[in-house]
Design an enzyme around this catalytic site. Structure first.
Site, short mmCIF file in Angstrom:
data_model
loop_
_atom_site.label_atom_id
_atom_site.label_comp_id
_atom_site.label_asym_id
_atom_site.label_seq_id
_atom_site.Cartn_x
_atom_site.Cartn_y
_atom_site.Cartn_z
N GLN A 1 0.86 -1.18 0.00
CA GLN A 1 0.00 0.00 0.00
C GLN A 1 0.89 1.23 0.00
O GLN A 1 1.81 1.35 0.82
CB GLN A 1 -0.86 0.05 1.26
N GLN B 1 -0.44 0.27 -5.97
CA GLN B 1 -1.46 -0.29 -5.07
C GLN B 1 -2.06 0.82 -4.22
O GLN B 1 -1.34 1.58 -3.57
CB GLN B 1 -0.86 -1.36 -4.17
N ASP B 2 -3.40 0.93 -4.25
CA ASP B 2 -4.13 1.89 -3.40
C ASP B 2 -3.75 3.34 -3.70
O ASP B 2 -3.51 4.14 -2.79
CB ASP B 2 -3.90 1.59 -1.92
N ASP C 1 -6.60 -2.44 -6.35
CA ASP C 1 -7.53 -1.65 -5.52
C ASP C 1 -7.19 -0.17 -5.57
O ASP C 1 -7.19 0.52 -4.55
CB ASP C 1 -7.49 -2.14 -4.06
N ARG D 1 -13.76 -5.34 -6.47
CA ARG D 1 -13.98 -6.47 -5.57
C ARG D 1 -14.45 -5.92 -4.22
O ARG D 1 -14.12 -4.79 -3.84
CB ARG D 1 -12.72 -7.31 -5.41
#
Length: 532
Positions: free
Chosen positions: A326, A348-349, A370, A438
Site C-alpha cells: 500500500q 497499489q491503493d 484496488d 472487488r
C-alpha cells in the site's frame, strides 16, 4: 436514499398499473417509514426503542431503559451516548502513548487521529441537528465516524500482520461499543431520508460550467524558483492554517510548476483550502511512503486531507514506491471536496476515497491493485482510469469499496469515464486480468454509469475478495456502458450484481442525488453533469 417501489407483476380487472400506484403509494410510503420504527410522536420506553436497532445490547447498556420518549428524542440520546463513549475511547487510546514501542507509534498516531475525527463528526451531527434539518448531512457524518473506527481496527490499516504490541487493536477499545452505537444512529436516522427533500438547489441535468476558483487571486504562492513566498508546500499550508483561524475565508494556495518532494497533511481544522497548480505533469507533488516501510494507511499518502471543502486542480499527486505495498498518492476525507484536472499516480491503493462527499472531474487515475478504494460517497466523472502493469503473476483491480453498514450513504460512482491501459501495460494486457472491482467490505457499493470499457477489462467484470464474503449483500451495478468489455452476459452471477435497465433507478446515483453536488460543486466553478 430513494424509495424503490415494487413492480406489480399481476394484472387486476378494470384497474391498470397507474391506478394501482395511485391507490397504494401512500400505504407503501407509510410501511417503509414505519417498518423499523414507530411513529415519530409515539412515546415508548428506551428499552422498547433499543429493541428495534441493529445492536440492542449496546443501546440498552448506554441508555436508561424505562424513560418514555419519542423517536427524535431517542435519536438525540443515542447520538449523545455515541459521543460520550467516543470521547472515552479516544482518551483511553491516548493513555497508550507513553508506553508505546517505537515501531507502534505510527499506528497509534493514525488511530488517535481517526478517533479524534470521529468525535468531531459526532459533535457536529449533534450541533447541527439542533439548528437545521438535514438528515443527509447527518448520515454522511455518521458514516464517516464509523469508517474511521472500521479502518483503525482493520489489518489493512498498518500491514498484513497486526503489530503485536498494539493492544488497542485487539479489544481494549471494544468495551466502549462506539462502532455499534454509531451503527444504531445510522439506522435511527435512515427513515428520515425517505421523507426529507434532498437539497439540490437548481437541478442541473446538463453540464454546468461556472466561474472557476482558478481565476481567484491566490493568498499564498509556492515556487521552486524562489518567485513565491515559499519554496515548498508544507510551510505554506501551516502558514495558511494560522491565517484561516483569523479571517475564516477560503485559502487559495498557488503552486507553480516544479517537483515538490514532500508529504502533506491538511487536518480537520483547516476548512476550505484550495491547491492550484500549473497543470498535470507541471506541478508535481510526490512521495514514496509505504505501509511496507512502516507507515500507516494515512501516513503513506503523499497528500492526506481531512479538512472540509478541499479543492485541488491542475496538478499531479504521485506515490513512486512501486509494486508490493500500500502506497497512497491521495487520501481524501474532506466533505464537499473537489479534485479537478489532476493526475493521481501510484500502484497499489493510489486513491483512497476515505469518507464523506467527494467529486472528481477530468482526472487521470493510475494504478494496479484496488487503486480506487475507501468508503466515501464519491462520484468520479469524465476521468481516465488507467491500469498499469502489475507484479508478475498478479492482477489489476480498479475499485475496492468499503461500506460496512447497510445504512451508510456511501459508495463509488464512476460515470462518463474511460477505463484504459497505460502504455507499458498494453503489450501484456491479454495475459493479465483487470477487474472493475472487488468487495473490500460486506456492503460494498460501486456503480458504473455510461463509461467506456476497453478490452483490458475481464468479461467477468468483478473478483471475489474473501471467498463468498459480501456477494449477496454488496451492490454492484452497471448502466449503459460501452466498449468491447461492456457485454453484460458474461458478468458474474452474484446476487448483489445488477444491470440497471430502467433509467429511473439511476437517478439516486447521480451527482445531484448521491452527493447533492448541485448545491456545493457550483461554488467552485468546476463543471459537472448533475444527471445522466
Amino acid at each position: 436514499m430513494l424509495l424503490n417501489i415494487p413492480k406489480f407483476n399481476s394484472t387486476f380487472p378494470r384497474m391498470n398499473l397507474k391506478h394501482l400506484l395511485i391507490l397504494f403509494l401512500p400505504l407503501l410510503l407509510l410501511l417503509q417509514i414505519h417498518g423499523a420504527f414507530a411513529d415519530d410522536h409515539e412515546r415508548r420506553s428506551l428499552g422498547k426503542w433499543c429493541s428495534d436497532v441493529p445492536h440492542p445490547e449496546s443501546c440498552t447498556k448506554s441508555l436508561p431503559r424505562h424513560e418514555m420518549v419519542d423517536r427524535p428524542t431517542f435519536y438525540g440520546l443515542s447520538l449523545e451516548a455515541s459521543l460520550t463513549n467516543a470521547i472515552a475511547a479516544r482518551n483511553h487510546l491516548r493513555g497508550f502513548k507513553k508506553n508505546l514501542a517505537k515501531s507502534d507509534y505510527q499506528a497509534w498516531y493514525g488511530c488517535e487521529n481517526l478517533y479524534t475525527n470521529t468525535v468531531l463528526q459526532l459533535n457536529r451531527t449533534i450541533l447541527f441537528r439542533k439548528a437545521i434539518d438535514s438528515p443527509y448531512d447527518y448520515q454522511t457524518w455518521l458514516s464517516a465516524a464509523l469508517t474511521n473506527l472500521d479502518v483503525c481496527g482493520s489489518r489493512i490499516f498498518t500491514s498484513d500482520v497486526m503489530l503485536p504490541d498494539v493492544k488497542f487493536f485487539n479489544g481494549s477499545l471494544t468495551k466502549y461499543n462506539v462502532s455499534q452505537l454509531i451503527s444504531n444512529c445510522l439506522a435511527i436516522n435512515e427513515p428520515n431520508l425517505i421523507t426529507a427533500n434532498q437539497p439540490t438547489a437548481l437541478l442541473r441535468e446538463k453540464e454546468y460550467r461556472g466561474r472557476i476558483l482558478a481565476t481567484v487571486k491566490p493568498d499564498i504562492i509556492v515556487a521552486k524558483d524562489g518567485s513565491g513566498k515559499y519554496s515548498t508546500i508544507g510551510p505554506a499550508v501551516r502558514a495558511g492554517a494560522r491565517r484561516a483561524r483569523v479571517d475564516g475565508r477560503r485559502l487559495v494556495i498557488y503552486v507553480k510548476k516544479g517537483v515538490y518532494n514532500e508529504n502533506i497533511n491538511i487536518p480537520s481544522s483547516m476548512r476550505d483550502v484550495t491547491l492550484i497548480g500549473d497543470g498535470k505533469g507541471k506541478t508535481i507533488i510526490t512521495g514514496r511512503n509505504s505501509v511496507k516501510d512502516g507507515y500507516t494507511l494515512i501516513t503513506s499518502a503523499t497528500l492526506a486531507v481531512f479538512g472540509d471543502g478541499f479543492v485541488a486542480m491542475d496538478l499531479t499527486i504521485r506515490n513512486t514506491y512501486g509494486l508490493g505495498s500500500q502506497a497512497l498518492a491521495l487520501l481524501l476525507a474532506s466533505d464537499n471536496s473537489v479534485i479537478y484536472r489532476a493526475s493521481l499516480e501510484g500502484y497499489q491503493d493510489t486513491l483512497c476515497v476515505f469518507s464523506q462527499r467527494q467529486f472528481y472531474r477530468e482526472c487521470d487515475i493510475y494504478g494496479t491493485v484496488d487503486f480506487i478504494f475507501g468508503n466515501a460517497a464519491a462520484v468520479i466523472q469524465k476521468c481516465n482510469i488507467i491500469a498499469r502493469k502489475p507484479a508478475k503473476g498478479g492482477a489489476n483491480v480498479i475499485t475496492a469499496q468499503g461500506r460496512t453498514d447497510p445504512n451508510q450513504n456511501t459508495g463509488i460512482v464512476i460515470q462518463f469515464c474511460n477505463i484504459i491501459s497505460s502504455p507499458e501495460f498494453w503489450p501484456v494486457h491479454r495475459t493479465v486480468s483487470t477487474y472493475l472491482g472487488r468487495p473490500w467490505k460486506i456492503y460494498s457499493r460501486t456503480v458504473f454509469l455510461q463509461n467506456y470499457f476497453s478490452s483490458i477489462v475481464h468479461l467477468k467484470g468483478y473478483l471475489e475478495f474473501r471467498g463468498t464474503l459480501g456477494l449477496d449483500t454488496l451492490y454492484y451495478a452497471e448502466f449503459r456502458n460501452t466498449g468491447p468489455s461492456s457485454l453484460g452476459r458474461f458478468r458474474v452471477k452474484w446476487p448483489g450484481y445488477h444491470v440497471i435497465v430502467r433509467p429511473s433507478l439511476v437517478k439516486q446515483f447521480t451527482v445531484n442525488s448521491f452527493i447533492a453536488g448541485g448545491v456545493w460543486i457550483t461554488t467552485t466553478g468546476v463543471p459537472f453533469t448533475g444527471g445522466f
